[in-house]
Design an enzyme around this catalytic site. Structure first.
Site, mmCIF file in Angstrom:
data_model
loop_
_atom_site.group_PDB
_atom_site.id
_atom_site.type_symbol
_atom_site.label_atom_id
_atom_site.label_comp_id
_atom_site.label_asym_id
_atom_site.label_seq_id
_atom_site.Cartn_x
_atom_site.Cartn_y
_atom_site.Cartn_z
ATOM 1 N N ARG A 104 1.053 -0.974 0.183
ATOM 2 C CA ARG A 104 0.271 0.311 -0.109
ATOM 3 C C ARG A 104 0.708 1.166 -0.284
ATOM 4 N NH1 ARG A 104 -2.827 -3.635 3.340
ATOM 5 N NH2 ARG A 104 -4.732 -4.215 2.484
ATOM 6 N N HIS B 257 2.934 11.495 -27.596
ATOM 7 C CA HIS B 257 2.210 10.352 -27.410
ATOM 8 C C HIS B 257 2.080 9.594 -29.156
ATOM 9 C CE1 HIS B 257 1.663 11.055 -22.976
ATOM 10 N NE2 HIS B 257 3.372 11.516 -23.896
ATOM 11 N N GLU C 199 12.007 18.613 -23.740
ATOM 12 C CA GLU C 199 10.494 19.004 -22.662
ATOM 13 C C GLU C 199 11.691 20.460 -22.332
ATOM 14 O OE1 GLU C 199 8.287 17.693 -21.736
ATOM 15 O OE2 GLU C 199 8.788 15.496 -22.724
ATOM 16 N N ASN D 58 1.029 19.259 -21.341
ATOM 17 C CA ASN D 58 0.870 18.141 -21.362
ATOM 18 C C ASN D 58 0.845 18.879 -23.625
ATOM 19 O OD1 ASN D 58 -0.326 16.195 -20.070
ATOM 20 N ND2 ASN D 58 -2.374 17.363 -20.489
ATOM 21 N N HIS E 273 10.168 9.584 -27.144
ATOM 22 C CA HIS E 273 9.853 10.352 -26.675
ATOM 23 C C HIS E 273 10.283 11.744 -26.907
ATOM 24 C CE1 HIS E 273 6.512 12.241 -23.378
ATOM 25 N NE2 HIS E 273 7.461 12.799 -23.207
ATOM 26 N N ARG F 26 -2.088 22.785 -15.063
ATOM 27 C CA ARG F 26 -0.917 21.645 -14.991
ATOM 28 C C ARG F 26 -0.782 20.889 -16.494
ATOM 29 N NH1 ARG F 26 1.307 17.279 -10.724
ATOM 30 N NH2 ARG F 26 2.566 16.031 -12.672
ATOM 31 N N GLU G 169 -3.051 18.161 -12.401
ATOM 32 C CA GLU G 169 -3.890 18.676 -13.326
ATOM 33 C C GLU G 169 -5.584 18.690 -13.388
ATOM 34 O OE1 GLU G 169 -3.263 16.603 -17.392
ATOM 35 O OE2 GLU G 169 -1.585 16.337 -16.523
ATOM 36 N N LYS H 83 8.711 23.688 -13.749
ATOM 37 C CA LYS H 83 7.648 22.021 -13.795
ATOM 38 C C LYS H 83 7.318 21.995 -12.337
ATOM 39 C CE LYS H 83 6.254 17.593 -14.220
ATOM 40 N NZ LYS H 83 6.935 16.220 -14.801
ATOM 41 N N HIS I 262 2.442 17.157 -26.470
ATOM 42 C CA HIS I 262 2.348 15.258 -25.891
ATOM 43 C C HIS I 262 1.193 14.666 -26.242
ATOM 44 C CE1 HIS I 262 5.298 16.395 -23.024
ATOM 45 N NE2 HIS I 262 5.456 14.697 -22.870
ATOM 46 N N LYS J 82 4.011 11.573 -11.158
ATOM 47 C CA LYS J 82 3.060 10.706 -11.749
ATOM 48 C C LYS J 82 3.978 9.535 -11.715
ATOM 49 C CE LYS J 82 0.505 14.113 -14.936
ATOM 50 N NZ LYS J 82 0.461 14.314 -15.706
#
Length: 509
Positions: free
Chosen positions: A281, A408, A345, A401, A420, A397, A393, A383, A404, A303
């Protein structure tokens, strides 16, 4: 390592220092107050009764105290201000505290010195409100201050780290100090530190998770016996690898008090972080990113997750690390392609909120390689500021993206032949051109973005043979979709992004 704030009278050392100390949850020490406490009298009294030479002796003694661990049982009574000086502190120095070479050597061996500077006019405005505590400036303030600045001009100019404090509120200047140092403490999603520093300073952890490529170069730098090495590559960012990590945690006896170290790029951080978030957990983990992309983006924000065949990061959780330690020296082993990929990035962060960072990127890869640590610090700061405002988000935030949504999908449809960063580079150009065509962006902003990415050696066009229909299908499965449209982060000018819901994906491509 202590943080020393230095500079001429009125530059804001104490005010800014207190803000930095609160932001980083570190003790704050004002060296002048320590001198007064030790002497039992004010600085004006010391100067009047004993002279400047005696004051400088007291100043040197106080600096040594702040830089030296206190014996057990000390730090009480009149020295209570130094109780926490046994660990890292933010220390505001007097305007001449480092004139003595031995003091400067001591400070620079025990931490980082940031010079705070300001124009004469600014300093005069500030000092007129607080003259009684500055005996060296008594009398004709303007003349004496101008003479003092001229006398110390070469001395102040010799410090590498400098913040100009004119025209900025103290809160913004404190932020700039943190950016130039590469020091942040995040709190919006659990408290953790982000530090640009050396991995040699990392002295704890129970197991290292890394991949076969990173292990060859960096695993030996850790004095941790237990490690698990997984295959490198995005194609291994799946549930099978996560299951392998869970089993390795069990086999190595990890419990709820254990800490794992994720040593690698974004794939390692996502996988190890997700495995840590779900094992028993949730257990602690430390991110030690080894790629530029991971340092400035993937390792920050909490994330974690893995891919499904239908798309990237479709399964995941928010589980921030206890520490992100970014060591730019680890980037020396990267291939040129990987370094360029990470720069996508960095450019993205410049477009979103830092035009000066974007301008740095337009200088090309040779300049970037010579200024890599500064680039890392500056890009990380963008960031961090955004995710602190919107950790889960719900709003701003989503600006991260940028590039992206298309990127992606391009990455997936290419079968990961495009990295990427390369895919995000293409995505940014596509989205920038769409923003201009829709009248949402400043004319020419798309050309500036495409030019900067090209100078860094990054691709800017969808390759021939990559199906647009397949890209659109992949975008519709992407995690950022809603019932009727997909939300894009569109660049409207360098330094500003707008969130827009788009229904006609064919028009984007």
């Amino acid at each position: 390592m202590h943080i020393f704030l230095y500079g001429p009278p009125g530059s804001g050392k104490s005010t800014i220092g207190r803000i930095v100390s609160r932001n980083l949850k570190l003790p704050f020490i004002d060296l002048d107050r320590v001198i007064e406490t030790n002497a039992g009298m004010s600085i004006p009294q010391i100067m009047a009764q004993q002279g400047e030479s005696a004051f400088r002796d007291l100043e040197s003694a106080a600096l040594r105290e702040c830089c030296s661990p206190l014996p057990l049982g000390e730090g009480l009574g009149r020295r209570a201000e130094l109780v926490e000086a046994v660990r890292e502190s933010v220390i505001a120095l007097g305007g001449g505290a480092l004139l003595r070479e031995e003091n400067r050597q001591l400070a620079e061996s025990k931490g980082k010195v940031v010079l705070l500077s300001a124009e004469l006019k600014t300093l005069l405005e500030r000092l007129n409100k607080d003259l009684e505590r500055r005996p060296l400036l008594a009398g004709d303030l303007k003349t004496k201050l101008a003479n003092l600045l001229e006398k110390r001009r070469e001395h102040y100019g010799s410090f590498a780290l400098e913040i100009q404090t004119d025209n900025n509120p103290a809160k913004q200047n404190a932020h700039l100090v943190q950016v130039i140092l590469g020091r942040h403490r995040l709190s919006a999603m659990g408290e953790y530190d982000v530090i640009v520093g050396q991995v040699a300073n990392l002295s704890y952890g129970n197991l290292v998770v890394t991949d076969e490529n990173v292990a060859k170069h960096h695993l030996k730098k850790f004095n941790i016996e237990k490690s698990i090495i997984i295959p490198a590559g995005e194609e291994h960012k799946n549930l099978e690898t996560v299951s392998r990590l869970w089993k390795a945690f069990l086999e190595n006896g990890l419990d709820r008090k254990s800490t794992i170290i994720a040593l690698g790029g974004g794939v390692i951080g996502d996988l190890a972080g997700f495995a840590a978030s779900t094992y028993m957990r949730g257990i602690d983990w430390i991110a030690v990113p080894t790629t530029l992309l991971a340092m400035v983006d993937a390792s920050i924000g909490g994330k974690t997750g893995f891919d499904l065949p239908e798309g990237k990061n479709l399964i995941g959780s928010f589980h921030p690390p206890r520490l992100v330690l970014a060591d730019p020296s680890l980037l020396r082993t990267l291939s040129d392609r990987d370094l360029r990929s990470g720069m996508a990035e960095v450019v993205k962060h410049g477009i979103i909120a830092d035009p000066e960072l974007f301008a740095w990127c337009s200088n090309g890869m040779d300049w970037v390689k010579n200024n890599l640590e500064d680039v890392v610090k500056r890009a990380m700061a963008v960031k961090i500021k955004i995710i602190e405002e919107d950790p889960y988000e719900k709003g701003i935030r989503a600006a991260l993206n940028l590039g992206h949504t298309v990127g992606h999908a391009v990455e997936l449809v290419s079968g990961f032949k495009l990295s990427h960063g390369e895919s995000v580079s293409i995505g940014m150009v596509v989205e920038a051109k769409y923003a201009v065509s829709e009248g949402r962006a400043v004319q020419g902003s798309d050309e500036a973005i495409e030019s900067t990415l090209s100078k860094l050696g990054l691709p800017t066009r969808i390759p021939d043979g990559v199906s647009h229909e397949a890209i659109i299908r992949a975008m519709r499965v992407d995690k950022k979709k809603n019932a009727k449209s997909i939300r894009f982060a569109l660049p409207v000018e360098i330094g500003k992004v707008e969130l827009v819901d788009v229904t006609n994906l064919e028009e984007v491509l």
